[in-house]
Every structure is written in structure tokens, then in C-alpha cells.
Design a protein around this motif. Structure first.
Motif, PDB file in Angstrom:
ATOM      1  N   SER A   1       9.724  10.258  -2.688  1.00 57.31           N
ATOM      2  CA  SER A   1       8.746  11.309  -3.011  1.00 57.31           C
ATOM      3  C   SER A   1       8.053  10.991  -4.333  1.00 57.31           C
ATOM      4  CB  SER A   1       9.430  12.682  -3.142  1.00 57.31           C
ATOM      5  OG  SER A   1      10.211  12.922  -2.019  1.00 57.31           O
ATOM      6  N   PHE A   2       8.843  10.564  -5.317  1.00 58.98           N
ATOM      7  CA  PHE A   2       8.287  10.192  -6.623  1.00 58.98           C
ATOM      8  C   PHE A   2       7.238   9.096  -6.442  1.00 58.98           C
ATOM      9  CE2 PHE A   2       8.223   7.503 -10.388  1.00 58.98           C
ATOM     10  CZ  PHE A   2       8.163   8.404 -11.435  1.00 58.98           C
ATOM     11  N   TYR A   3       7.574   8.125  -5.600  1.00 61.21           N
ATOM     12  CA  TYR A   3       6.680   6.978  -5.355  1.00 61.21           C
ATOM     13  C   TYR A   3       5.376   7.457  -4.710  1.00 61.21           C
ATOM     14  CZ  TYR A   3       5.108   2.492  -3.387  1.00 61.21           C
ATOM     15  OH  TYR A   3       4.384   1.376  -3.051  1.00 61.21           O
ATOM     16  N   LEU A   4       5.525   8.330  -3.690  1.00 61.61           N
ATOM     17  CA  LEU A   4       4.333   8.811  -2.976  1.00 61.61           C
ATOM     18  C   LEU A   4       3.471   9.675  -3.878  1.00 61.61           C
ATOM     19  CD1 LEU A   4       5.860   9.606   0.539  1.00 61.61           C
ATOM     20  CD2 LEU A   4       4.420   7.655  -0.131  1.00 61.61           C
ATOM     21  N   ILE A   5       4.139  10.616  -4.596  1.00 62.92           N
ATOM     22  CA  ILE A   5       3.384  11.486  -5.516  1.00 62.92           C
ATOM     23  C   ILE A   5       2.666  10.610  -6.550  1.00 62.92           C
ATOM     24  CG2 ILE A   5       3.630  13.216  -7.367  1.00 62.92           C
ATOM     25  CD1 ILE A   5       5.958  14.403  -5.701  1.00 62.92           C
ATOM     26  N   GLY A   6       3.399   9.629  -7.043  1.00 65.80           N
ATOM     27  CA  GLY A   6       2.851   8.728  -8.055  1.00 65.80           C
ATOM     28  C   GLY A   6       1.599   8.007  -7.593  1.00 65.80           C
ATOM     29  N   HIS A   7       1.531   7.696  -6.297  1.00 62.12           N
ATOM     30  CA  HIS A   7       0.367   6.960  -5.805  1.00 62.12           C
ATOM     31  C   HIS A   7      -0.775   7.863  -5.337  1.00 62.12           C
ATOM     32  CE1 HIS A   7       1.354   2.769  -6.223  1.00 62.12           C
ATOM     33  NE2 HIS A   7       2.616   3.092  -5.976  1.00 62.12           N
ATOM     34  N   PHE A   8      -0.487   9.169  -5.242  1.00 64.38           N
ATOM     35  CA  PHE A   8      -1.568  10.076  -4.814  1.00 64.38           C
ATOM     36  C   PHE A   8      -2.008  11.041  -5.910  1.00 64.38           C
ATOM     37  CE2 PHE A   8       0.299   8.750  -0.740  1.00 64.38           C
ATOM     38  CZ  PHE A   8      -0.840   8.206  -0.166  1.00 64.38           C
TER      39      PHE A   8
ATOM     40  N   ALA B   1      -0.438  15.886 -16.193  1.00 63.27           N
ATOM     41  CA  ALA B   1       0.236  15.203 -17.315  1.00 63.27           C
ATOM     42  C   ALA B   1       1.691  14.909 -16.964  1.00 63.27           C
ATOM     43  CB  ALA B   1       0.155  16.067 -18.567  1.00 63.27           C
ATOM     44  N   LEU B   2       2.307  15.818 -16.215  1.00 63.66           N
ATOM     45  CA  LEU B   2       3.733  15.657 -15.887  1.00 63.66           C
ATOM     46  C   LEU B   2       3.963  14.644 -14.766  1.00 63.66           C
ATOM     47  CD1 LEU B   2       5.312  19.228 -16.001  1.00 63.66           C
ATOM     48  CD2 LEU B   2       5.928  17.239 -17.390  1.00 63.66           C
ATOM     49  N   LEU B   3       3.076  14.676 -13.778  1.00 65.95           N
ATOM     50  CA  LEU B   3       3.287  13.803 -12.611  1.00 65.95           C
ATOM     51  C   LEU B   3       3.039  12.335 -12.961  1.00 65.95           C
ATOM     52  CD1 LEU B   3       1.638  15.810  -9.691  1.00 65.95           C
ATOM     53  CD2 LEU B   3       4.054  15.543 -10.167  1.00 65.95           C
ATOM     54  N   PRO B   4       3.799  11.449 -12.350  1.00 63.42           N
ATOM     55  CA  PRO B   4       3.575  10.031 -12.631  1.00 63.42           C
ATOM     56  C   PRO B   4       2.274   9.562 -11.982  1.00 63.42           C
ATOM     57  CG  PRO B   4       5.145  10.284 -10.856  1.00 63.42           C
ATOM     58  CD  PRO B   4       4.852  11.673 -11.341  1.00 63.42           C
ATOM     59  N   ASP B   5       1.610   8.591 -12.593  1.00 61.34           N
ATOM     60  CA  ASP B   5       0.426   8.010 -11.977  1.00 61.34           C
ATOM     61  C   ASP B   5       0.691   6.516 -11.784  1.00 61.34           C
ATOM     62  OD1 ASP B   5      -1.979   7.270 -11.033  1.00 61.34           O
ATOM     63  OD2 ASP B   5      -3.188   8.080 -12.669  1.00 61.34           O
ATOM     64  N   LEU B   6       1.255   6.209 -10.621  1.00 56.84           N
ATOM     65  CA  LEU B   6       1.642   4.819 -10.375  1.00 56.84           C
ATOM     66  C   LEU B   6       0.449   3.919 -10.038  1.00 56.84           C
ATOM     67  CD1 LEU B   6       4.966   5.345  -8.370  1.00 56.84           C
ATOM     68  CD2 LEU B   6       4.665   5.030 -10.806  1.00 56.84           C
ATOM     69  N   GLU B   7      -0.714   4.544  -9.818  1.00 57.74           N
ATOM     70  CA  GLU B   7      -1.919   3.734  -9.562  1.00 57.74           C
ATOM     71  C   GLU B   7      -2.316   2.947 -10.809  1.00 57.74           C
ATOM     72  OE1 GLU B   7      -3.944   3.022  -6.797  1.00 57.74           O
ATOM     73  OE2 GLU B   7      -2.146   3.745  -5.803  1.00 57.74           O
ATOM     74  N   ASN B   8      -1.755   3.366 -11.959  1.00 55.42           N
ATOM     75  CA  ASN B   8      -2.009   2.611 -13.196  1.00 55.42           C
ATOM     76  C   ASN B   8      -1.528   1.171 -13.088  1.00 55.42           C
ATOM     77  OD1 ASN B   8      -3.220   4.558 -14.795  1.00 55.42           O
ATOM     78  ND2 ASN B   8      -1.263   5.456 -15.381  1.00 55.42           N
ATOM     79  N   PHE B   9      -0.565   0.927 -12.201  1.00 56.76           N
ATOM     80  CA  PHE B   9      -0.004  -0.424 -12.066  1.00 56.76           C
ATOM     81  C   PHE B   9      -0.629  -1.188 -10.894  1.00 56.76           C
ATOM     82  CE2 PHE B   9       3.539   2.445 -13.384  1.00 56.76           C
ATOM     83  CZ  PHE B   9       3.494   2.121 -14.728  1.00 56.76           C
ATOM     84  N   ASN B  10      -1.606  -0.561 -10.258  1.00 56.08           N
ATOM     85  CA  ASN B  10      -2.188  -1.169  -9.066  1.00 56.08           C
ATOM     86  C   ASN B  10      -3.424  -2.002  -9.423  1.00 56.08           C
ATOM     87  OD1 ASN B  10      -3.054  -1.854  -6.562  1.00 56.08           O
ATOM     88  ND2 ASN B  10      -3.252   0.243  -5.777  1.00 56.08           N
ATOM     89  N   PHE B  11      -3.219  -3.300  -9.555  1.00 56.11           N
ATOM     90  CA  PHE B  11      -4.343  -4.195  -9.823  1.00 56.11           C
ATOM     91  C   PHE B  11      -4.592  -5.117  -8.625  1.00 56.11           C
ATOM     92  CE2 PHE B  11      -2.940  -2.986 -14.077  1.00 56.11           C
ATOM     93  CZ  PHE B  11      -4.139  -2.615 -14.648  1.00 56.11           C
ATOM     94  N   LYS B  12      -4.132  -4.653  -7.454  1.00 53.34           N
ATOM     95  CA  LYS B  12      -4.225  -5.508  -6.261  1.00 53.34           C
ATOM     96  C   LYS B  12      -5.682  -5.748  -5.869  1.00 53.34           C
ATOM     97  CE  LYS B  12       0.058  -3.621  -4.386  1.00 53.34           C
ATOM     98  NZ  LYS B  12       0.014  -2.223  -4.820  1.00 53.34           N
ATOM     99  N   THR B  13      -6.459  -4.643  -5.794  1.00 55.38           N
ATOM    100  CA  THR B  13      -7.860  -4.774  -5.355  1.00 55.38           C
ATOM    101  C   THR B  13      -8.625  -5.697  -6.296  1.00 55.38           C
ATOM    102  OG1 THR B  13      -7.610  -2.478  -4.735  1.00 55.38           O
ATOM    103  CG2 THR B  13      -9.822  -3.370  -4.574  1.00 55.38           C
ATOM    104  N   GLU B  14      -8.411  -5.489  -7.602  1.00 57.52           N
ATOM    105  CA  GLU B  14      -9.111  -6.307  -8.601  1.00 57.52           C
ATOM    106  C   GLU B  14      -8.735  -7.782  -8.435  1.00 57.52           C
ATOM    107  OE1 GLU B  14      -7.632  -3.528  -9.090  1.00 57.52           O
ATOM    108  OE2 GLU B  14      -8.892  -2.179 -10.271  1.00 57.52           O
ATOM    109  N   ALA B  15      -7.457  -8.032  -8.141  1.00 58.08           N
ATOM    110  CA  ALA B  15      -6.981  -9.413  -8.000  1.00 58.08           C
ATOM    111  C   ALA B  15      -7.555 -10.057  -6.736  1.00 58.08           C
ATOM    112  CB  ALA B  15      -5.466  -9.443  -7.972  1.00 58.08           C
TER     113      ALA B  15
END
Lengths: 305, 254
Positions: free
Chosen positions: B169-176, B201-215
Motif C-alpha cells: 500500500s505504501f508503494y502504491l500510495i507513494g507512486h500515485f 506532506a505526510l504521504l511519500p512521493d516515490l515518483e521522486n525516484f522515477n527517472f525511467k522515462t528520462e533515461a
């Protein structure tokens, strides 16, 4: 002798069930273990023996009370450096081999690689597992796990050892070996606190005992002070007399061939019995007086409580 | 020394876990499958390989972190191995950090292995090694480190199944959660906006680590974005580990 372990007024309660209800496990435990002795901690199942140990070792936090190990608060690392612990029914990392397992624990005490290797070899020899050093613990029998557990408890050459049911799961030979190791540890000047249900073993090796029932210590002291020298009854095996002739002197229990086994309750009847046997040209094969055992005291106290 | 000993023991435990090899096998299958997909594609085949490859490393790495991480601390308590460990002269936080670093080491080696296969497959098509791809993998690894901390946090107080659910759930929330950012832009100032800002502010934002498209598409990224993303990962991981230590410190091992 200085106390190496001091527990004062220790209490612990747990909240159990869906609608939590408080259950008091320890109710004001106080005890003191002196240096160089084997201290037996006895009690029926659920009395609070293991909970006491867990409080001492910092696995659970007591609600009240004071615990000191070598004069240090029990959670301090200074005290923990000098103790060893073998839990009841030990479960260990089954994916490790015996040597890897001991090496891991030796590292936690900061032992250097060379010293560790020597330590592992001597410990495996001590517990009789030198041939299985490369075997994964998942392939160990219960008795072997108990032995490797004892080895890990000794990895730091501790001055104070906590052994929770160390003889459980061992065959008679294994029990004797572990008993001998414990006695040898005392000779080396170590202090041992032993929790056990096997009262004969406790009686054989302990200097002091404490009996805990329902979270309270109901008796403690030197073993010889607790066990009286009074003869409860005498067991006699004789021949040359008829079964019926003995009823007035004691309780004939069984007869096999000519031999009769008799329990004599009153000491004055022993003399009458020997006179009678000699008069009839019979023979006394054995005469064993039975004094009070730790088991008698333990059962009596638990029932009383 | 003590943290290192626990970390190495945890590493031994993880590499002797069959789940790890199963997931590694599936990653290799997925990477090889990307080649097959590329053959069926009209257009830029290499992009498909890069896209599927990076997604596979990310997905299976996440599964490794969660499936192994959620069992690590729980198993120690359930199998009572924690009894002998805590009775030794170690602090509880040292135990927890040892577990964390042990799994991070395992994931590092796995990520390196998966990336090697990936880079070789890409190299066979392009005859060059692209730094951008390695950078994207590095940020996948930073995300895995954070997921490991989360899995260990949940493992401190719940069963592996529940912990896995919480971690996924953390992973999914983080990516959305970036969707909230868009919502914030469209919300008028007021209590609703404040509330949404608080949640964001509280929820994680895992898209910050997503550089796949750019790569994959060779898009330019300012270096400061890399820096802030790495910093975000480190701070968030530290925060989660602190939380885990606080919970673990007060636990009774009954």
C-alpha cells in the motif's frame, strides 16, 4: 560472598485477550544470587520463572522493581558483557552451521577472528559437537540444539549463566553430561542460575534454591536448610519370613520368590524386624532409609499454596 | 562491529532464502522477454528493452524488499532467536540497523546482478553503455532502500502478511500521491487546500525516484533534481528507521 544478581520487589503484569484483562505474572519477587553458587529457581508451569529471567535479560520491561547484575542496572551493557543465557526450547538460526552460529555470537562480544576460531573449537569440544561443526542447525536433533545453545551461552566466558530448562529434551546420558558441565563451571568459579522442572537434578547440583508459585517466591534458602534429615520411612528387602508375619511391623508391598519388599514407617520397628529375621534364620538383603527430598518439599509447598 | 555482524548474518539469511532466487529468476525471464517484445515491435526496439528492463528491475526489487523485509524482524521474534540476541551486549537499535543493512546489502548485490544482465542486453543492441540508465537504476535502488525500511517498520509490530499488505500500500500510495499535487493546483485556498497540503506532506512521493522515462527517451534532467531526490530518499529512510527503532525499543518479547 557478594551478590552477582539482585532482584528486589519485581512485578510484571500483562494485558491479555480481545477485551484486555490484566494478569499479574510476577508479584513482588525478591532474590539474591551469590558469586560462585548454583542457584535453582523452581516452580510449576506458568509460575513466572521464565518471565523473571526475561525481565533480568531485558527482553521484557518490568512494571516495578529493581534488578542489578554485578551492581550494574540490568539493561546496561557492562552487566550483559558478563552473562550467558540459554533459553528454554532454544530456536536458533537454522540456516547457519554450528561453527558459523558460534562465530556470529562471538562477534557480538567483539572477539577477534583468531580468538574466535580457538573459542569455537574449544566450545564444540566441551559440548561434544566437534564432528558436526559444518552441519546446518536445521539438521540438529533437539538434544544437539540444547548443547549448541549451551555453547553459545558460554561464548564470552561468562561469570553468571542463566540456564532455562537446560536438561529438557536430553537423554539420560546427555543429562549427565550437561550436569557435569554445570558442576565444572561452578568449579571454575562461575555462578549459575538454573530454572528446571527436573527436581532430582536440582537437588544433585544446586547450593541454593528459590521456589516460585503464582508469581511469588514462597521459599528460598540453602538446599540443606530446606531439606530435613528426618527419615520418612525405611525400605527393606528380606527373605525367610512369611508375608503375613510382617504386617504388624510395616507395609509389605510385594513378594518375588522368597524375597519380600517391605516399607517400615516407624524407626523402632526396624530393630524388632532385625531381631525377628535373625531369630528365624532369615536374611535382610537391603535396608534403605528414605529422607525428605526436594520433590517432597516442592509438592507440599505447591499444594499448600 | 556488532551492527556489521548482524548485517552479515541477515545477508546470509536472505541469500539462503529461496524466494530471493525465485524473484531473481523471474527478473531474468522478464529481461529476456523484453528482447522478444522488441522483436515484435515496429519502431524503436531499444526503447522497449530499456523500458521493460528498468520496470522489471524496479518491480522485482520491490518484491524482494517487501517479501524478505517483512519477515526479517517478525521471524526473529516468532522463532525466539531474538531472545539470545537481545540478551547479548547489544542495543535494540543496533539489532534493527543490522537487519536493515543486511537486507540493503542483499538488495544491492541483486540490483547489481539484474543491472548487469540489463546493461548487457542493451549493449547488444546499441553497442554502448549509457550512463543515464545506470543513474535510473541507482534511483531505483534508493527507492528499494526506503521500501526496505518501511517493510522493517511494519515487521516490528505485525505479521508478514499484514506487513506485506501495508508495504505494498505504501508503494502504491507513494507512486500515485503526485496526483494530489495536481489536485492542489486546482483547489481554491481554504481549509480543504490546507488539509490536502497536510496529507501531501505526510504521504511519500516515490515518483521522486522515477527517472525511467528520462533515461529511456534521453530527456534532460537538471542535476539539482537528482540531488534533491537522493536527499529526499535519505531523509525519508532515516525518518522511517527512527520510527521503527522507537516501536522496537518498547516491545516486550513474550
Amino acid at each position: 560472598m557478594a551478590a552477582v544478581l539482585r532482584i528486589e520487589n519485581l512485578s510484571k503484569a500483562f494485558k491479555l485477550g480481545f477485551i484486555p484483562r490484566t494478569k499479574e505474572i510476577l508479584r513482588g519477587i525478591s532474590l539474591s544470587v551469590d558469586s560462585g553458587e548454583i542457584f535453582g529457581y523452581l516452580g510449576p508451569n506458568g509460575a513466572g520463572k521464565t518471565t523473571t529471567l526475561k525481565c533480568v535479560l531485558g527482553l521484557i520491561f518490568p512494571d516495578n522493581g529493581l534488578i542489578e547484575i554485578f551492581g550494574h542496572p540490568h539493561l546496561s551493557l557492562e552487566g550483559k558483557e558478563r552473562i550467558g543465557y540459554l533459553p528454554e526450547n532454544p530456536y536458533f538460526y537454522e540456516y547457519l552451521t554450528a561453527a558459523e552460529f558460534l562465530d556470529f555470537y562471538a562477534q557480538l562480544f567483539g572477539l577477534r577472528k583468531k580468538g574466535r576460531e580457538e573459542k569455537i573449537r574449544s566450545l564444540l569440544r566441551l559440548v561434544g559437537l566437534e564432528k558436526t561443526r559444518g552441519l546446518q542447525l536445521r539438521k540438529f536433533s533437539r538434544g544437539m540444539l540444547q548443547r549448541i545453545g549451551l555453547a553459545q551461552a558460554l561464548v564470552n566466558d561468562p561469570e553468571l549463566l542463566f540456564l532455562d530448562e537446560p536438561l529438557g529434551g536430553l537423554d539420560p546420558l546427555g543429562r549427565k553430561e550437561v550436569r557435569d558441565i554445570i558442576i565444572r563451571l561452578r568449579q571454575e568459579g562461575k555462578t549459575v542460575l538454573l530454572c528446571s522442572h527436573i527436581l532430582q537434578d536440582i537437588e544433585m547440583i544446586c547450593d541454593h534454591v528459590a521456589i516460585i508459585v503464582s508469581g511469588k517466591i514462597i521459599s528460598q534458602g540453602a538446599l540443606q536448610d530446606l531439606i530435613s534429615e528426618k527419615i520418612l520411612f525405611t525400605e527393606v528387602t528380606l527373605s525367610g519370613l512369611a508375608f503375613d508375619e510382617l504386617i504388624s511391623l510395616g507395609e509389605p508391598l510385594w513378594a518375588r520368590g522368597e524375597k519380600i519388599f517391605l516399607r517400615v514407617l516407624h524407626e523402632e520397628n526396624i530393630e524388632k524386624l532385625t531381631v525377628l529375621v535373625h531369630g528365624r534364620k532369615g536374611k535382610i538383603h537391603s535396608l534403605v532409609p528414605r529422607t525428605e527430598t526436594l520433590e517432597d518439599i516442592f509438592v507440599g509447598m505447591v499444594k499448600q499454596e | 562491529m556488532k551492527i556489521k555482524a548482524i548485517a552479515i548474518n541477515t545477508f546470509r539469511e536472505a541469500i539462503r532464502d529461496r524466494v530471493l532466487y525465485l524473484l531473481f529468476f523471474f527478473t531474468v525471464v522478464a529481461l529476456l522477454f523484453s528482447r522478444l517484445l522488441a522483436m515484435l515491435t515496429v519502431g524503436d526496439r531499444v526503447k522497449i528493452i530499456k523500458d521493460v528492463g528498468l520496470a522489471s528491475i524496479s518491480l522485482f526489487g520491490m518484491l524482494m524488499a517487501i517479501l524478505i523485509g517483512t519477515g526479517l524482524v517478525y521471524k526473529e521474534i516468532d522463532k525466539k532467536t531474538v531472545f539470545t540476541l537481545i540478551s547479548k551486549p547489544i542495543q535494540r537499535w543496533q539489532f534493527l540497523l543490522g537487519k536493515f543493512f543486511g537486507l540493503v546489502l542483499t538488495l544491492f548485490i541483486m540490483t547489481v546482478l539484474m543491472s548487469l544482465i540489463f546493461i548487457v542486453i542493451v549493449f547488444l543492441h546499441t553497442s554502448k553503455i549509457e550512463g543515464r540508465l545506470l543513474l535510473a537504476v541507482l534511483f531505483i535502488f534508493i527507492e528499494l532502500v526506503l521500501i526496505t525500511a518501511v517493510a522493517i517498520l511494519f515487521s516490528c509490530f505485525s505479521t508478514p502478511i499484514l506487513s506485506s499488505l501495508f508495504s505494498v500500500s505504501f508503494y502504491l500510495i507513494g507512486h500515485f500521491s503526485w496526483g494530489l499535487e495536481t489536485l492542489l493546483l486546482k483547489t481554491k485556498p481554504g481549509p480543504t487546500k490546507v488539509l490536502l497540503q497536510g496529507i501531501y506532506a505526510l504521504l511519500p512521493d516515490l515518483e521522486n525516484f522515477n527517472f525511467k522515462t528520462e533515461a529511456v527517451y534521453g530527456l534532460a534532467v537538471q542535476p539539482k533534481f537528482y540531488f534533491y531526490s537522493a536527499l529526499y530518499g535519505i531523509v525519508y529512510t532515516f525518518f522511517i528507521l527512527m520510527l521503527a527503532v522507537l516501536i522496537f525499543k518498547k516491545r516486550d518479547f513474550v
